[in-house]
Design an enzyme around this catalytic site. Structure first.
Site, PDB file in Angstrom:
ATOM      1  N   HIS A  74      -0.385 -12.149  -7.675  1.00  0.00           N
ATOM      2  CA  HIS A  74       0.761 -12.978  -7.282  1.00  0.00           C
ATOM      3  C   HIS A  74       0.222 -14.241  -6.598  1.00  0.00           C
ATOM      4  CE1 HIS A  74       0.314 -11.695  -3.116  1.00  0.00           C
ATOM      5  NE2 HIS A  74       0.501 -10.437  -3.431  1.00  0.00           N
TER       6      HIS A  74
ATOM      7  N   HIS B 259      -2.621 -14.200  -3.954  1.00  0.00           N
ATOM      8  CA  HIS B 259      -4.011 -14.112  -4.429  1.00  0.00           C
ATOM      9  C   HIS B 259      -4.473 -15.464  -4.988  1.00  0.00           C
ATOM     10  CE1 HIS B 259      -2.253  -9.978  -5.240  1.00  0.00           C
ATOM     11  NE2 HIS B 259      -3.089  -9.785  -4.247  1.00  0.00           N
TER      12      HIS B 259
ATOM     13  N   CYS C 296      -4.825   4.506   5.388  1.00  0.00           N
ATOM     14  CA  CYS C 296      -3.801   3.799   4.605  1.00  0.00           C
ATOM     15  C   CYS C 296      -4.403   3.470   3.240  1.00  0.00           C
ATOM     16  CB  CYS C 296      -3.344   2.515   5.298  1.00  0.00           C
ATOM     17  SG  CYS C 296      -2.300   1.511   4.197  1.00  0.00           S
TER      18      CYS C 296
ATOM     19  N   CYS D 244      -4.276  -0.332   2.358  1.00  0.00           N
ATOM     20  CA  CYS D 244      -5.381  -1.124   2.945  1.00  0.00           C
ATOM     21  C   CYS D 244      -6.734  -0.532   2.570  1.00  0.00           C
ATOM     22  CB  CYS D 244      -5.318  -1.128   4.468  1.00  0.00           C
ATOM     23  SG  CYS D 244      -3.859  -1.844   5.195  1.00  0.00           S
TER      24      CYS D 244
ATOM     25  N   CYS E 142       1.614   2.357   8.271  1.00  0.00           N
ATOM     26  CA  CYS E 142       0.720   1.209   8.335  1.00  0.00           C
ATOM     27  C   CYS E 142       1.556  -0.025   8.682  1.00  0.00           C
ATOM     28  CB  CYS E 142       0.049   1.025   6.977  1.00  0.00           C
ATOM     29  SG  CYS E 142      -0.719  -0.602   6.791  1.00  0.00           S
TER      30      CYS E 142
ATOM     31  N   HIS F 179       1.673  -2.355   5.426  1.00  0.00           N
ATOM     32  CA  HIS F 179       2.361  -1.879   4.221  1.00  0.00           C
ATOM     33  C   HIS F 179       3.687  -1.181   4.501  1.00  0.00           C
ATOM     34  CE1 HIS F 179      -1.726  -2.606   2.658  1.00  0.00           C
ATOM     35  NE2 HIS F 179      -1.084  -2.891   1.540  1.00  0.00           N
TER      36      HIS F 179
ATOM     37  N   LYS G   5       4.868 -10.548   4.534  1.00  0.00           N
ATOM     38  CA  LYS G   5       3.791 -10.847   3.582  1.00  0.00           C
ATOM     39  C   LYS G   5       4.284 -10.561   2.170  1.00  0.00           C
ATOM     40  CE  LYS G   5      -0.948  -9.305   2.605  1.00  0.00           C
ATOM     41  NZ  LYS G   5      -1.263  -8.016   2.031  1.00  0.00           N
TER      42      LYS G   5
ATOM     43  N   LYS H 127       3.302  -7.219  -4.062  1.00  0.00           N
ATOM     44  CA  LYS H 127       3.828  -6.561  -5.261  1.00  0.00           C
ATOM     45  C   LYS H 127       4.486  -5.252  -4.875  1.00  0.00           C
ATOM     46  CE  LYS H 127       2.890  -8.932  -8.969  1.00  0.00           C
ATOM     47  NZ  LYS H 127       3.508  -9.061 -10.260  1.00  0.00           N
TER      48      LYS H 127
HETATM   49  N1  MSP Z   1     -10.012  -5.678  -2.335  1.00  0.00           N
HETATM   50  C1  MSP Z   1      -9.795  -6.132  -1.018  1.00  0.00           C
HETATM   51  C2  MSP Z   1     -10.750  -7.247  -0.648  1.00  0.00           C
HETATM   52  C3  MSP Z   1     -12.196  -6.915  -0.774  1.00  0.00           C
HETATM   53  S1  MSP Z   1     -13.220  -8.254  -0.387  1.00  0.00           S
HETATM   54  C4  MSP Z   1     -14.727  -7.610  -0.249  1.00  0.00           C
HETATM   55  C5  MSP Z   1      -8.357  -6.618  -0.878  1.00  0.00           C
HETATM   56  N2  MSP Z   1      -7.738  -6.934  -2.003  1.00  0.00           N
HETATM   57  S2  MSP Z   1      -6.231  -7.439  -2.090  1.00  0.00           S
HETATM   58  O1  MSP Z   1      -6.012  -7.684  -3.473  1.00  0.00           O
HETATM   59  O2  MSP Z   1      -5.353  -6.529  -1.449  1.00  0.00           O
HETATM   60  O3  MSP Z   1      -6.151  -8.750  -1.268  1.00  0.00           O
HETATM   61  C6  MSP Z   1      -7.022  -9.783  -1.545  1.00  0.00           C
HETATM   62  C7  MSP Z   1      -6.684 -11.002  -0.746  1.00  0.00           C
HETATM   63  O4  MSP Z   1      -5.385 -11.461  -1.094  1.00  0.00           O
HETATM   64  C8  MSP Z   1      -6.709 -10.809   0.749  1.00  0.00           C
HETATM   65  O5  MSP Z   1      -7.424 -11.879   1.330  1.00  0.00           O
HETATM   66  C9  MSP Z   1      -5.264 -10.907   1.143  1.00  0.00           C
HETATM   67  O6  MSP Z   1      -5.111 -11.482   2.403  1.00  0.00           O
HETATM   68  C10 MSP Z   1      -4.747 -11.855   0.083  1.00  0.00           C
HETATM   69  N3  MSP Z   1      -3.321 -11.763  -0.015  1.00  0.00           N
HETATM   70  C11 MSP Z   1      -2.564 -10.717  -0.455  1.00  0.00           C
HETATM   71  N4  MSP Z   1      -1.258 -11.022  -0.242  1.00  0.00           N
HETATM   72  C12 MSP Z   1      -1.160 -12.246   0.323  1.00  0.00           C
HETATM   73  C13 MSP Z   1      -0.124 -13.084   0.702  1.00  0.00           C
HETATM   74  N5  MSP Z   1       1.136 -12.726   0.599  1.00  0.00           N
HETATM   75  N6  MSP Z   1      -0.437 -14.315   1.177  1.00  0.00           N
HETATM   76  C14 MSP Z   1      -1.728 -14.770   1.253  1.00  0.00           C
HETATM   77  N7  MSP Z   1      -2.729 -14.001   0.915  1.00  0.00           N
HETATM   78  C15 MSP Z   1      -2.481 -12.713   0.503  1.00  0.00           C
HETATM   79  O7  MSP Z   1      -7.882  -6.723   0.231  1.00  0.00           O
END
Ligand code: MSP
Length: 531
Positions: free
Chosen positions: A21, A24, A130, A133, A155, A158, A310, A313
């Site tokens: 989304h 990311h 969790c 996370c 959590c 979440h 936040k 998905k």
């Molecule tokens: N797989 C781990 C990261 C491992 S790094 C060695 C993870 N993945 S994640 O897909 O859940 O999140 C990846 C990144 O996307 C994180 O930095 C997280 O903060 C970011 N985001 C997920 N949702 C977000 C928002 N709504 N807004 C901004 N960033 C967000 O964590």
């Protein structure tokens, strides 16, 4: 001969339990902007992104869809995660997947060595976990559930109940690193940015730091521990290592060793604030244990919020990047999220705000300025850029431009992209005002040599300003600036845009008179009416 070390930028690797989304895409886009910016300063840069494919969360998503985990991640990466890079126009140098042998082999070698050095011991973990996370939680991290989760510990990120684990695990002696980590951050405050991230980590470290479970023994979607294959490596230990495995961690032969020497340590790990502790506590402790240099900076950015929460998905609030890019284009996507949200703070996305900024700053601002100027060079000078004979207003604009480039470059060094774009926007406004005040279309009516001389100066000045804006805005809006660069005739006169130097963009004038200026396509088309 020693090669210059590359400026090494990373994003987190994303869980492939679902499609990306805009949260990311946000981080990946910022990494790309930073990469292009540093490249245009003449630095060698390496930009890594990728996917985090092991762990309980991914395994559960695959199971829920009735496929094996490897088939699930292969399909999702190919169909959703790789295409998003094109959608938002990201030119990464590498994309690492944690299921690739180049990663798993190096992780196992690293773990083996750490084990030989005595950093791990067998124990058991009893406590909350969790899956969202993928984190062993502390009591303070949990909140009381509400509604259907009333009475359960949840959590805080979440809003879902945590699991209670009771399993045999290997532990990493993380607690031994507490004092060294504190000392490291005290003497390197730039290592954790922004200040709020620094403060959070320091107060966490000043509390009690416990040893960390680094293996799981109740499921098997992960990298087996080489000396105890009934365990898979804890997904965060596996994932954090990606930053180093992708550039040759532990390799003793060429080209791995060479690559590692000229890339590690990372200059910037961009992360969301929810995963700061992993990067600011666990990761450097792993590196310290292995005797490797620490990353120069971890920058924790804020969240994109929907309804104050936040975007996610799992909460069904995710917006796909293509939804925005289809309407506004990738350049506007990139510009908007840098301009509207201070990097490091949370920000709410709204279609209204995006449409308003698009119309005001891009369509009516930069886009309109470019089309007016190129159309007038076409009309009054047959598409040949006239020379300038600068007077006070032109000198003022040149000075304003010098200040703009200096301010923007310094702001990017502080990760203040919004400040940099506020400066370029002010300059666009100044050029638009200049054009409006000078009214070259009125002067041109006299048709005398003097009059056309003055009209030429005004149009040359605006085109020179646009030349500078192309350079400074290229990292942010690669496509529109490239189109404008051609329209100004700069491609032929000055060479490729991405080879121009941002650290010299303040020079004025640069664009020589006589270039062929064309009125090209509209850079930022007006939005179709909603009806
Ligand atoms: N797989 C781990 C990261 C491992 S790094 C060695 C993870 N993945 S994640 O897909 O859940 O999140 C990846 C990144 O996307 C994180 O930095 C997280 O903060 C970011 N985001 C997920 N949702 C977000 C928002 N709504 N807004 C901004 N960033 C967000 O964590």
């Amino acid at each position: 001969m020693t090669e210059a070390k590359a400026f090494y930028v990373t994003t987190p690797i994303y869980y492939v339990n679902d499609a990306p989304h805009i949260g990311h895409a946000y981080t990946t886009m910022v990494g790309d902007v930073l990469t292009r910016w540093h490249r245009m300063r003449g630095e060698s840069v390496w930009y890594l992104t990728g996917t985090d494919e092991h762990g309980q969360k991914v395994e559960a998503a695959a199971a829920a869809n009735g496929v094996a985990p490897q088939a699930w991640v292969d399909k999702l990466v190919a169909d959703k995660w790789l295409p998003v890079l094109q959608t938002i126009d990201v030119a990464n140098d590498d994309f690492i997947r944690t299921t690739e042998p180049r990663h798993t082999d190096r992780v196992q070698r690293f773990m083996e060595r750490m084990h030989e050095q005595g950093w791990f011991y067998l124990g058991s973990y009893e406590g909350p976990y969790c899956v969202g996370c993928e984190e062993f939680k502390l009591p303070d991290d949990l909140v009381d559930g509400e509604g259907e989760n009333a009475g359960k510990k949840c959590c805080a990120i979440h809003s879902r109940p945590v699991q209670t684990l009771d399993e045999s695990n290997w532990f990493f002696k993380l607690s031994e690193f507490r004092d060294r980590l504190i000392a490291h951050y005290e003497s390197n405050p730039q290592a954790l940015q922004p200040q709020s991230a620094y403060n959070e980590v320091m107060s966490f470290l000043r509390g009690e730091l416990k040893d960390l479970s680094i293996s799981r023994s109740t499921f098997d979607w992960g990298i087996p521990l080489p000396w105890d294959p009934a365990h898979v490596i804890y997904v965060w230990f596996d994932a954090l290592l990606n930053y180093a495995t992708a550039v040759g961690l532990g390799d003793t032969d060429e080209p791995g060793a060479r690559k590692f020497a000229r890339t590690w340590p990372a200059d910037v790990h961009l992360v969301g604030k929810d995963i700061l502790r992993f990067h600011a506590v666990i990761w450097p402790a792993m590196l310290m244990a292995a005797g490797l240099p620490l990353p120069k900076t971890v920058f924790a950015h804020g969240w994109l919020l929907v309804g104050g929460e936040k975007m996610s998905k799992s909460k069904l609030t995710g917006i796909a990047p293509s939804q925005i890019v289809d309407t506004f284009g990738s350049d506007a996507f990139r510009y908007y999220f840098l301009r509207a949200i201070a990097f490091g703070s949370d920000g709410s996305f709204s279609w209204e705000d995006m449409a308003a900024r698009y119309t005001n700053e891009l369509a009516n601002g930069l886009g309109n300025l470019a089309s007016r100027a190129t159309a007038m060079v076409d009309r009054y000078f047959g598409g040949v850029l006239p020379p300038a004979d600068p007077h006070e207003p032109e000198v003022q604009l040149a000075n304003h431009w010098r200040a703009t480039t200096a301010a923007a470059d310094a702001a990017v060094d502080r990760f203040e992209f919004a400040t940099a774009l506020a400066a370029t926007k002010e300059f666009v406004d100044a050029l638009n005002l200049y054009l409006t005040e000078q009214e070259p279309w009125k002067t041109a009516k006299a048709q005398t040599d003097d009059a056309m001389h003055r009209v030429g100066t005004v149009l040359n000045t605006v085109c020179e300003g646009l030349r500078g804006l192309c350079v400074l805005l290229h990292p942010v809006m690669p496509k529109a600036t490239q189109a404008l660069w051609r329209d100004l005739g700069a491609q032929n006169a000055l060479g490729p845009l991405d080879e121009q130097r941002i650290d010299r963009a303040g020079q004025w004038p640069v664009l020589p008179a006589g270039t062929t200026v064309t009125k090209g396509e509209v850079l930022f088309p007006r939005l179709a009416d909603e009806e």
